[in-house]
Design a protein around this motif. Structure first.
Motif, PDB file in Angstrom:
ATOM      1  N   ALA A   1      -1.313  -3.657  -9.164  1.00 20.55           N
ATOM      2  CA  ALA A   1      -0.436  -2.936  -8.238  1.00 20.55           C
ATOM      3  C   ALA A   1       0.414  -1.912  -8.977  1.00 20.55           C
ATOM      4  O   ALA A   1       0.568  -0.765  -8.528  1.00 20.55           O
ATOM      5  N   VAL A   2       0.958  -2.300 -10.119  1.00 16.81           N
ATOM      6  CA  VAL A   2       1.785  -1.382 -10.910  1.00 16.81           C
ATOM      7  C   VAL A   2       0.931  -0.248 -11.475  1.00 16.81           C
ATOM      8  O   VAL A   2       1.332   0.922 -11.468  1.00 16.81           O
ATOM      9  N   ARG A   3      -0.273  -0.582 -11.951  1.00 13.17           N
ATOM     10  CA  ARG A   3      -1.163   0.437 -12.517  1.00 13.17           C
ATOM     11  C   ARG A   3      -1.521   1.489 -11.462  1.00 13.17           C
ATOM     12  O   ARG A   3      -1.542   2.688 -11.735  1.00 13.17           O
ATOM     13  N   LEU A   4      -1.811   1.045 -10.235  1.00 15.05           N
ATOM     14  CA  LEU A   4      -2.161   1.982  -9.172  1.00 15.05           C
ATOM     15  C   LEU A   4      -0.960   2.831  -8.764  1.00 15.05           C
ATOM     16  O   LEU A   4      -1.099   4.017  -8.446  1.00 15.05           O
ATOM     17  N   ALA A   5       0.215   2.225  -8.758  1.00 19.84           N
ATOM     18  CA  ALA A   5       1.416   2.982  -8.397  1.00 19.84           C
ATOM     19  C   ALA A   5       1.700   4.085  -9.412  1.00 19.84           C
ATOM     20  O   ALA A   5       2.171   5.170  -9.054  1.00 19.84           O
ATOM     21  N   ARG A   6       1.410   3.828 -10.677  1.00 16.76           N
ATOM     22  CA  ARG A   6       1.685   4.808 -11.731  1.00 16.76           C
ATOM     23  C   ARG A   6       0.574   5.848 -11.892  1.00 16.76           C
ATOM     24  O   ARG A   6       0.746   6.829 -12.620  1.00 16.76           O
TER      25      ARG A   6
ATOM     26  N   PRO B   1      -4.773 -14.337  -2.273  1.00 22.02           N
ATOM     27  CA  PRO B   1      -4.843 -13.304  -3.320  1.00 22.02           C
ATOM     28  C   PRO B   1      -6.002 -12.337  -3.126  1.00 22.02           C
ATOM     29  O   PRO B   1      -5.909 -11.171  -3.505  1.00 22.02           O
ATOM     30  N   LEU B   2      -7.090 -12.804  -2.524  1.00 21.75           N
ATOM     31  CA  LEU B   2      -8.231 -11.917  -2.302  1.00 21.75           C
ATOM     32  C   LEU B   2      -7.902 -10.851  -1.261  1.00 21.75           C
ATOM     33  O   LEU B   2      -8.405  -9.726  -1.331  1.00 21.75           O
ATOM     34  N   TYR B   3      -7.062 -11.199  -0.300  1.00 24.67           N
ATOM     35  CA  TYR B   3      -6.655 -10.210   0.697  1.00 24.67           C
ATOM     36  C   TYR B   3      -5.825  -9.108   0.039  1.00 24.67           C
ATOM     37  O   TYR B   3      -6.010  -7.919   0.316  1.00 24.67           O
ATOM     38  N   ILE B   4      -4.915  -9.506  -0.845  1.00 21.55           N
ATOM     39  CA  ILE B   4      -4.115  -8.514  -1.573  1.00 21.55           C
ATOM     40  C   ILE B   4      -5.021  -7.646  -2.439  1.00 21.55           C
ATOM     41  O   ILE B   4      -4.885  -6.420  -2.481  1.00 21.55           O
ATOM     42  N   ALA B   5      -5.960  -8.277  -3.132  1.00 22.40           N
ATOM     43  CA  ALA B   5      -6.851  -7.546  -4.037  1.00 22.40           C
ATOM     44  C   ALA B   5      -7.713  -6.545  -3.270  1.00 22.40           C
ATOM     45  O   ALA B   5      -7.934  -5.419  -3.733  1.00 22.40           O
ATOM     46  N   ARG B   6      -8.190  -6.942  -2.095  1.00 18.97           N
ATOM     47  CA  ARG B   6      -8.998  -6.011  -1.290  1.00 18.97           C
ATOM     48  C   ARG B   6      -8.170  -4.807  -0.862  1.00 18.97           C
ATOM     49  O   ARG B   6      -8.665  -3.676  -0.817  1.00 18.97           O
ATOM     50  N   ARG B   7      -6.901  -5.039  -0.552  1.00 24.40           N
ATOM     51  CA  ARG B   7      -6.038  -3.921  -0.167  1.00 24.40           C
ATOM     52  C   ARG B   7      -5.778  -2.995  -1.354  1.00 24.40           C
ATOM     53  O   ARG B   7      -5.656  -1.777  -1.194  1.00 24.40           O
ATOM     54  N   LEU B   8      -5.709  -3.558  -2.545  1.00 26.95           N
ATOM     55  CA  LEU B   8      -5.534  -2.733  -3.741  1.00 26.95           C
ATOM     56  C   LEU B   8      -6.769  -1.860  -3.982  1.00 26.95           C
ATOM     57  O   LEU B   8      -6.644  -0.701  -4.400  1.00 26.95           O
ATOM     58  N   VAL B   9      -7.950  -2.410  -3.718  1.00 24.42           N
ATOM     59  CA  VAL B   9      -9.178  -1.618  -3.848  1.00 24.42           C
ATOM     60  C   VAL B   9      -9.142  -0.447  -2.872  1.00 24.42           C
ATOM     61  O   VAL B   9      -9.487   0.689  -3.212  1.00 24.42           O
ATOM     62  N   ARG B  10      -8.711  -0.727  -1.657  1.00 20.01           N
ATOM     63  CA  ARG B  10      -8.613   0.335  -0.652  1.00 20.01           C
ATOM     64  C   ARG B  10      -7.622   1.414  -1.094  1.00 20.01           C
ATOM     65  O   ARG B  10      -7.891   2.617  -0.952  1.00 20.01           O
ATOM     66  N   ALA B  11      -6.487   1.001  -1.634  1.00 23.38           N
ATOM     67  CA  ALA B  11      -5.484   1.967  -2.090  1.00 23.38           C
ATOM     68  C   ALA B  11      -6.032   2.832  -3.217  1.00 23.38           C
ATOM     69  O   ALA B  11      -5.762   4.037  -3.285  1.00 23.38           O
TER      70      ALA B  11
ATOM     71  N   HIS C   1       0.827  -1.207   0.000  1.00 23.22           N
ATOM     72  CA  HIS C   1       0.000   0.000   0.000  1.00 23.22           C
ATOM     73  C   HIS C   1       0.864   1.261   0.000  1.00 23.22           C
ATOM     74  O   HIS C   1       0.632   2.201  -0.768  1.00 23.22           O
ATOM     75  N   LYS C   2       1.881   1.281   0.842  1.00 23.16           N
ATOM     76  CA  LYS C   2       2.721   2.480   0.945  1.00 23.16           C
ATOM     77  C   LYS C   2       3.553   2.697  -0.315  1.00 23.16           C
ATOM     78  O   LYS C   2       3.860   3.839  -0.673  1.00 23.16           O
ATOM     79  N   SER C   3       3.939   1.620  -0.981  1.00 25.14           N
ATOM     80  CA  SER C   3       4.681   1.764  -2.241  1.00 25.14           C
ATOM     81  C   SER C   3       3.789   2.349  -3.328  1.00 25.14           C
ATOM     82  O   SER C   3       4.230   3.183  -4.131  1.00 25.14           O
ATOM     83  N   ILE C   4       2.527   1.911  -3.353  1.00 28.20           N
ATOM     84  CA  ILE C   4       1.565   2.479  -4.303  1.00 28.20           C
ATOM     85  C   ILE C   4       1.359   3.959  -4.011  1.00 28.20           C
ATOM     86  O   ILE C   4       1.355   4.798  -4.918  1.00 28.20           O
ATOM     87  N   ARG C   5       1.213   4.289  -2.740  1.00 25.60           N
ATOM     88  CA  ARG C   5       0.995   5.685  -2.336  1.00 25.60           C
ATOM     89  C   ARG C   5       2.154   6.569  -2.784  1.00 25.60           C
ATOM     90  O   ARG C   5       1.958   7.714  -3.191  1.00 25.60           O
TER      91      ARG C   5
END
Length: 320
Positions: free
Chosen positions: A235-240, A186-196, A161-165
């Motif tokens: 994750a990469v798309r959100l970071a960019r 993987p669903l836990y990671i995906a939910r965190r990506l939605v939050r980010a 999350h912090k790397s995306i931020r």
């Protein structure tokens, strides 16, 4: 013991009746209540270095006598009476020491499984050769170097999350891949990506939340290992993506105002209330309401006494 039961220990720990000594691989603040933890001295044991783990592995082999460290070609040339049960290549031990993430228990467990799998059938049999592929198989069966329930679970996902931020796409990819490699849900990671996507990108790129939710749905449909690229790409798309915390900060301001409100909360203005019954209409519900824009409707949409409050203007835009 649950935290309620821990309270019964507190006076006895304070007066010295009970000397509390414990060891855990987890962060004690997750399990002990603050009062009890504040009366304990916490000693943090750091991870072992690869050299330390290698020494432990060599010592274990020497004490058990099940195997020797050496060169397969040289040792197989000895007489049968001098041959050990198993010959372990030192390069394999070094790899294991480096891959166990500073946990000697993982290394010893993997080595034990590998030795058991390669043990000769009879005492007269030639010694087995324990190579790198045997060690790799042992560590797969003994333990994944990832803590799915403890502190490291939260640390790794927090790093995603912090790397995306911070818009660090390289770090976001690394931590996401590391979590998947360790067996994270993987669903836990995906939910965190939605939050980010909501918290850190927000209105700066409104398609980000759509793609993050699509990633979550894709993970639900595909599962691992097929959804690994889906998570990495998201994750990469959100970071960019461009970042905006405008809504998130405004929501926190709004929540703070509710927490600090004194007395009963102000009622919903009558003109904003629904009026499905005759009685409600007689009481003035929905009276004067129109569907015009706020600048033209002549109505106020905030509660009485809060007409001039603007949570967006209050928000600190320094990190937008």
């Amino acid at each position: 013991f649950n935290k309620l039961q821990q309270d019964t220990f507190l006076p006895h720990v304070e007066n010295g009746t009970i000397i509390l000594i414990g060891a855990t691989t987890e962060n004690p603040s997750f399990s002990l209540n603050n009062a009890l933890l504040s009366r304990c001295r916490v000693v943090v044991m750091e991870k072992l270095s690869a050299d330390d783990v290698l020494k432990i592995l060599k010592h274990a082999l020497m004490k058990t006598g099940k195997a020797v460290i050496g060169n397969a070609k040289q040792d197989l040339g000895k007489t049968s009476s001098d041959l050990p049960q198993c010959i372990v290549e030192e390069a394999s031990l070094k790899w294991l020491a480096e891959m166990c993430d500073g946990d000697a228990r993982v290394a010893l467990g993997a080595l034990e499984l590998a030795l058991a799998a390669r043990a000769p059938e009879t005492a007269q049999s030639k010694p087995a050769i324990l190579r790198l592929e045997d060690i790799i198989d042992g560590i797969k069966r003994s333990h994944m170097v990832y803590d799915r329930k403890g502190e490291e679970h939260y640390n790794t996902v927090s790093a995603i999350h912090k790397s995306i931020r911070a818009s660090d796409d390289n770090a976001a990819l690394y931590w996401t891949t590391r979590a998947m490699h360790g067996g994270e849900d993987p669903l836990y990671i995906a939910r965190r990506l939605v939050r980010a996507a909501c918290e850190d990108i927000g209105l700066a790129d409104q398609s980000a939340i759509v793609e993050a939710v699509a990633c979550l749905q894709g993970c639900q449909q595909l599962g691992m290992p097929e959804c690994d690229v889906l998570l990495a790409q998201c994750a990469v798309r959100l970071a960019r993506a461009p970042k905006s915390t405008e809504v998130y900060r405004a929501m926190k301001r709004c929540r703070k105002s509710l927490m600090e409100a004194k007395g009963p909360l102000p009622p919903v203005p009558l003109h904003l209330r629904n009026a499905p019954t005759k009685l409600m209409k007689q009481l003035g519900y929905a009276k004067g309401y129109n569907m015009l824009h706020k600048d033209k409707s002549g109505l106020n949409y905030m509660p009485e006494g809060m007409e001039g409050r603007d949570f967006f203007q209050d928000s600190d835009s320094s990190n937008e």
